[in-house]
Design a protein around this motif. Sequence first.
Motif, mmCIF file in Angstrom:
data_model
loop_
_atom_site.group_PDB
_atom_site.id
_atom_site.type_symbol
_atom_site.label_atom_id
_atom_site.label_comp_id
_atom_site.label_asym_id
_atom_site.label_seq_id
_atom_site.Cartn_x
_atom_site.Cartn_y
_atom_site.Cartn_z
ATOM 1 N N GLY A 71 0.817 -1.198 0.000
ATOM 2 C CA GLY A 71 0.000 0.000 0.000
ATOM 3 C C GLY A 71 0.850 1.247 0.000
ATOM 4 N N THR A 72 0.207 2.385 0.242
ATOM 5 C CA THR A 72 0.905 3.658 0.361
ATOM 6 C C THR A 72 0.192 4.508 1.404
ATOM 7 O OG1 THR A 72 -0.414 4.861 -1.288
ATOM 8 C CG2 THR A 72 1.499 3.642 -2.107
ATOM 9 N N MET A 73 0.887 5.487 1.926
ATOM 10 C CA MET A 73 0.240 6.499 2.745
ATOM 11 C C MET A 73 -0.299 7.594 1.836
ATOM 12 S SD MET A 73 2.498 6.986 6.225
ATOM 13 C CE MET A 73 1.253 8.120 6.891
ATOM 14 N N THR A 74 -1.367 8.253 2.285
ATOM 15 C CA THR A 74 -1.952 9.377 1.558
ATOM 16 C C THR A 74 -2.225 10.500 2.562
ATOM 17 O OG1 THR A 74 -4.265 8.730 1.869
ATOM 18 C CG2 THR A 74 -3.090 7.740 -0.001
ATOM 19 N N THR A 75 -2.841 11.565 2.076
ATOM 20 C CA THR A 75 -3.111 12.713 2.943
ATOM 21 C C THR A 75 -4.471 12.622 3.636
ATOM 22 O OG1 THR A 75 -4.026 13.914 1.051
ATOM 23 C CG2 THR A 75 -1.691 14.249 1.554
ATOM 24 N N GLY A 76 -5.229 11.589 3.382
ATOM 25 C CA GLY A 76 -6.540 11.449 4.017
ATOM 26 C C GLY A 76 -7.392 10.436 3.293
ATOM 27 N N GLY A 77 -8.578 10.181 3.840
ATOM 28 C CA GLY A 77 -9.441 9.160 3.277
ATOM 29 C C GLY A 77 -9.858 9.416 1.852
ATOM 30 N N MET A 83 -7.268 7.092 -5.005
ATOM 31 C CA MET A 83 -6.170 6.258 -5.493
ATOM 32 C C MET A 83 -6.648 4.848 -5.849
ATOM 33 S SD MET A 83 -3.199 7.873 -5.698
ATOM 34 C CE MET A 83 -4.300 8.756 -6.767
ATOM 35 N N ALA A 84 -7.551 4.295 -5.039
ATOM 36 C CA ALA A 84 -8.104 2.973 -5.374
ATOM 37 C C ALA A 84 -8.913 3.040 -6.666
ATOM 38 C CB ALA A 84 -8.972 2.470 -4.220
ATOM 39 N N CYS A 85 -9.700 4.121 -6.811
ATOM 40 C CA CYS A 85 -10.464 4.294 -8.057
ATOM 41 C C CYS A 85 -9.526 4.371 -9.256
ATOM 42 C CB CYS A 85 -11.315 5.561 -7.984
ATOM 43 S SG CYS A 85 -12.663 5.504 -6.782
ATOM 44 N N LYS A 86 -8.433 5.094 -9.101
ATOM 45 C CA LYS A 86 -7.453 5.252 -10.185
ATOM 46 C C LYS A 86 -6.821 3.898 -10.532
ATOM 47 C CE LYS A 86 -3.232 6.539 -12.014
ATOM 48 N NZ LYS A 86 -2.087 5.655 -12.300
ATOM 49 N N ALA A 87 -6.471 3.135 -9.497
ATOM 50 C CA ALA A 87 -5.840 1.832 -9.736
ATOM 51 C C ALA A 87 -6.762 0.910 -10.515
ATOM 52 C CB ALA A 87 -5.450 1.195 -8.399
ATOM 53 N N ARG A 239 -1.362 -2.187 -6.859
ATOM 54 C CA ARG A 239 -0.692 -0.930 -6.518
ATOM 55 C C ARG A 239 0.048 -0.346 -7.705
ATOM 56 N NH1 ARG A 239 3.741 -0.510 -1.685
ATOM 57 N NH2 ARG A 239 4.838 -1.895 -3.121
ATOM 58 N N HIS A 240 0.560 -1.184 -8.572
ATOM 59 C CA HIS A 240 1.273 -0.680 -9.754
ATOM 60 C C HIS A 240 0.366 0.198 -10.608
ATOM 61 C CE1 HIS A 240 4.502 -4.103 -9.644
ATOM 62 N NE2 HIS A 240 4.655 -3.195 -8.694
ATOM 63 N N HIS A 241 -0.936 -0.111 -10.640
ATOM 64 C CA HIS A 241 -1.871 0.710 -11.412
ATOM 65 C C HIS A 241 -2.142 2.054 -10.734
ATOM 66 C CE1 HIS A 241 -2.733 -2.260 -14.467
ATOM 67 N NE2 HIS A 241 -3.007 -3.167 -13.545
ATOM 68 N N GLN A 242 -1.820 2.162 -9.458
ATOM 69 C CA GLN A 242 -1.974 3.428 -8.742
ATOM 70 C C GLN A 242 -0.818 4.376 -9.043
ATOM 71 O OE1 GLN A 242 -2.884 3.482 -4.380
ATOM 72 N NE2 GLN A 242 -1.102 4.828 -4.227
ATOM 73 N N PHE A 243 0.373 3.826 -9.232
ATOM 74 C CA PHE A 243 1.573 4.641 -9.417
ATOM 75 C C PHE A 243 1.488 5.483 -10.689
ATOM 76 C CE2 PHE A 243 4.363 1.265 -7.090
ATOM 77 C CZ PHE A 243 3.838 1.677 -5.881
ATOM 78 N N PHE A 244 2.240 6.574 -10.691
ATOM 79 C CA PHE A 244 2.389 7.411 -11.889
ATOM 80 C C PHE A 244 3.868 7.528 -12.220
ATOM 81 C CE2 PHE A 244 3.533 11.447 -13.817
ATOM 82 C CZ PHE A 244 2.729 11.448 -14.948
ATOM 83 N N PRO A 257 4.009 7.738 -5.997
ATOM 84 C CA PRO A 257 3.058 6.681 -5.636
ATOM 85 C C PRO A 257 1.627 7.173 -5.524
ATOM 86 C CG PRO A 257 4.250 7.406 -3.685
ATOM 87 C CD PRO A 257 4.852 8.140 -4.854
ATOM 88 N N THR A 258 1.418 8.468 -5.244
ATOM 89 C CA THR A 258 0.079 9.004 -5.016
ATOM 90 C C THR A 258 -0.112 10.267 -5.848
ATOM 91 O OG1 THR A 258 0.814 10.308 -3.103
ATOM 92 C CG2 THR A 258 0.030 8.077 -2.666
ATOM 93 N N ILE A 259 -1.151 11.050 -5.550
ATOM 94 C CA ILE A 259 -1.421 12.262 -6.317
ATOM 95 C C ILE A 259 -0.309 13.284 -6.149
ATOM 96 C CG2 ILE A 259 -2.945 14.278 -6.475
ATOM 97 C CD1 ILE A 259 -5.287 12.437 -5.859
ATOM 98 N N ALA A 260 0.143 13.462 -4.920
ATOM 99 C CA ALA A 260 1.111 14.517 -4.632
ATOM 100 C C ALA A 260 2.499 14.190 -5.171
ATOM 101 C CB ALA A 260 1.183 14.751 -3.123
ATOM 102 N N GLY A 261 3.256 15.243 -5.408
ATOM 103 C CA GLY A 261 4.684 15.091 -5.691
ATOM 104 C C GLY A 261 5.407 15.173 -4.360
ATOM 105 N N SER A 262 5.754 16.391 -3.963
ATOM 106 C CA SER A 262 6.298 16.577 -2.618
ATOM 107 C C SER A 262 5.221 16.255 -1.596
ATOM 108 C CB SER A 262 6.768 18.026 -2.430
ATOM 109 O OG SER A 262 7.881 18.295 -3.252
#
Length: 422
Positions: A71-77, A83-87, A239-244, A257-262
């Motif tokens: 998995g990955t950490m994110t900034t909130g629910g 991210m799951a929808c994107k994957a 999870r690979h489908h979540q990555f960019f 791994p998620t929406i954010a860069g920094s």
Amino acid sequence: MGKYDWTSGCVSGAIYNPVSADLNQLISDVYGLSAWTNPLHADVFPGIRKMEAEVVRMCCDLFHGGPQSCGTMTTGGTESIVMACKAYRDRAIHRGIAKPEILAPVTAHAAFDKGAQLLGIRIKHVPIDPVTMRVDIKAMKRMITRNTCMLVGSAPGFAHGVIDPIAEISALGEAWGVPVHVDACLGGFLIPFMEEAGYPLPLFDFRLPGVCSISCDTHKYGFAPKGSSVVLYRHRQYRHHQFFAQPDWPGGIYATPTIAGSRAGGLIATCWAALVHFGRDGYVKSTKAIIDIAKHVEQKCREIPSLEVIGCPEVSIVAFTSKKFNIYSLADKMQKRGWYLDSLQHPSCIHFTAAMAHTLPGVVDKFVSDLKEAAEEMCQAPPSETEGSAALYGTLHSIHDRSIINEMTNAYLDVTYDTGSS
């Protein structure tokens, strides 16, 4: 990936209050050491990288993930859900589905609608049983098509604190080859501990073969500072489908791994510190205290003649309504007494959310006393439905053109950014 041993925790037998001095000091110290770190540069900040990996591992273990769980950490629910929808959108496209669709209960969190809008996916809302407030499994089965890219269940849902029949959704997912996502953002740091706390639940996690991902907020009942959540997957292939990744950028290979860069390394570090500080024993104790309070409030609500509990609450939320008066006016009366209760719709109701603050001596008794008193006042002299929340929600229910409500919310959000200087 072996199991991460975090069961010992720095717990001395006390039930920690998330606003207690010891935890506040710990969070302050840890954030001070990590405020300027950025996990985008894992080679520069290896400690933060390790903490994030360990937070994910701890959460995978909580939900009985196997050796390939990740998995990955994110900034909130919301970000975890998006991210799951994107994957699953990208997985579906990779498998030749041109127009992926999400199937989610009407009670699923609005973050699924947000994800669908952001990602250009169609979302289809599955009806619920009006008595239990759980998703109608037969209706969900009928709505599955070759375009369905994910099935959703809540554990529990935000509105009514009810857990959808996850085992049955899992079986549907298995039968149709559709990944199942369990939204445990609200209850993620309660439901894994409820059996040990004396409140066993039906299976809801990776022990069910159709469950492919779980979202879980560490900043709710995990007591980490706001801005942290996790999204977990059964296998790395999801999870690979979540990555960019953009390998051809002149600035170098860019991958996130998620929406954010920094990202804020300080939030990762303080989340890690909170989890290790509590340990499993600490979370079992806090879960028992919180669920005890929720069950007590549910019982007392059922004893107030003018109130009706919605569905069968299973975790920390108790939703209730009334056939004798406008329930939103009751919320107004409670707010004047110092209690804020969320106002909900379809059906009209309000809900109580049990928290550690309610476990302090005398707090829940005062809440119940105020609720009983306010309900009696409503029965004796109900206020006009043109006042307060009753007027607002009554008006909203009567508006058939829902685009008008969108305009109203745009105006509200605009006001939140108004400095009053123009």
